[in-house]
Scaffold this active site. Structure first.
Site, PDB file in Angstrom:
ATOM      1  N   ASP A  98      -6.171  -1.518  15.327  1.00  0.00           N
ATOM      2  CA  ASP A  98      -5.326  -0.541  14.782  1.00  0.00           C
ATOM      3  C   ASP A  98      -4.191  -0.064  15.548  1.00  0.00           C
ATOM      4  OD1 ASP A  98      -6.113   1.362  12.054  1.00  0.00           O
ATOM      5  OD2 ASP A  98      -4.555   2.224  13.288  1.00  0.00           O
ATOM      6  N   ASP A 126      -0.907  -3.726  17.732  1.00  0.00           N
ATOM      7  CA  ASP A 126      -0.371  -4.198  16.609  1.00  0.00           C
ATOM      8  C   ASP A 126      -0.972  -5.486  15.950  1.00  0.00           C
ATOM      9  OD1 ASP A 126       1.398  -5.537  14.564  1.00  0.00           O
ATOM     10  OD2 ASP A 126       3.115  -4.904  15.517  1.00  0.00           O
ATOM     11  N   GLY A 127      -1.785  -5.388  14.718  1.00  0.00           N
ATOM     12  CA  GLY A 127      -2.535  -6.426  14.581  1.00  0.00           C
ATOM     13  C   GLY A 127      -1.906  -7.811  14.188  1.00  0.00           C
ATOM     14  N   ASP A 144      -6.464  -4.671   6.238  1.00  0.00           N
ATOM     15  CA  ASP A 144      -5.954  -3.624   5.077  1.00  0.00           C
ATOM     16  C   ASP A 144      -5.174  -2.703   6.029  1.00  0.00           C
ATOM     17  OD1 ASP A 144      -6.576  -1.734   3.254  1.00  0.00           O
ATOM     18  OD2 ASP A 144      -8.317  -0.836   4.129  1.00  0.00           O
TER      19      ASP A 144
END
Length: 263
Positions: A98, A126-127, A144
């Site tokens: 996250d 940062d995904g 998500d």
């Protein structure tokens, strides 16, 4: 039913949405920058997947030939997936990524996350950047990533989808939560179809217009409806989710010849 109004908590970074918490009865919810619920937890049964979209995002289990060794979550939120996986897939390692440190701290404090050890880790990053470092090392990627208003742009681009496919093991599965009312929805699906060579299924959630969209690194070994019905019945018993309904909705929402999917 006791209801506590939505309250905002000061954001740790000015460019990230504020985190808010609300409670209604035994349901505690997390919000990002608005009153829209992003994640919910049943205080009496923390592992329960309260929101219908989160249940739909487990539809990939219909096609999994074995228990995944590792699952990567992009977007921790209130930790719904982390708690469910910890309870129902105890042999699976999981990493939750996250970008928002306040989301992480609030989830740790108020959402009964699993103990952080070799089986579960949280990464503040940062995904879309983090997934680039992975090469065939995760079996499922669950995405998500909403900012309180809409899906995060960096999580719907072809580059991101390619990076996710490279991160997956040979039989890996990518799953994302999108809003079907978004005017860009079909464009997102077309990009995913291109990157995953047509191996994409759309599973509508039971309510609210959310879609769990699955993409497969290689074609699922089992696509026959009669066999999948038997598998769904076993999964219903094991996990307490309605996989029979999911299979029916998948059949209605995706191209097939009445006997199996076109994947």
């Amino acid at each position: 039913m006791a209801q506590h109004p939505y309250r905002r908590l000061r954001s740790a970074k000015p460019n990230l949405p504020e985190v808010g918490i609300s409670e209604e009865g035994n349901i505690r919810s997390l919000h990002l920058g608005s009153a829209t619920v992003q994640s919910s937890m049943n205080l009496d049964h923390p592992a329960e997947l309260v929101l219908s979209y989160s249940r739909a995002m487990m539809g990939w289990l219909l096609f999994a030939e074995q228990t995944p060794r590792h699952i990567t979550q992009i977007g921790l939120g209130g930790g719904s997936f982390a708690r469910w996986i910890d309870a129902y897939l105890p042999d699976t390692r999981q990493t939750a990524v996250d970008i928002n440190p306040q989301v992480i701290s609030v989830a740790r404090a108020l959402f009964e996350l699993p103990f952080e050890d070799g089986r579960f880790e949280i990464v503040e990053a940062d995904g879309a950047q983090y997934i680039k470092i992975m090469r065939g090392s995760t079996d499922v990627v669950l995405v998500d990533g909403f900012d309180g208003e809409q899906i995060v742009d960096e999580l719907v681009g072809e580059e991101f989808f390619r990076d996710c496919r490279r991160a997956l093991s040979s039989d890996g599965i990518f799953v994302t939560n999108w809003w079907s009312g978004d005017k860009r929805y079909r464009m997102f699906v077309e990009r995913l179809l291109d990157v995953f060579e047509g191996r994409v299924l759309e599973l509508p959630a039971e309510s609210h217009g959310n879609m769990a969209v699955m993409a497969f690194n290689t074609g699922p070994k089992e696509q026959n409806f009669d066999n999948l019905k038997k598998r769904a019945a076993k999964l219903n018993e094991r996990y307490g989710l309605n996989f029979t309904r999911m299979l029916s909705d998948l059949k209605a929402a995706n191209p097939n010849n009445g006997k199996q999917f076109y994947l």
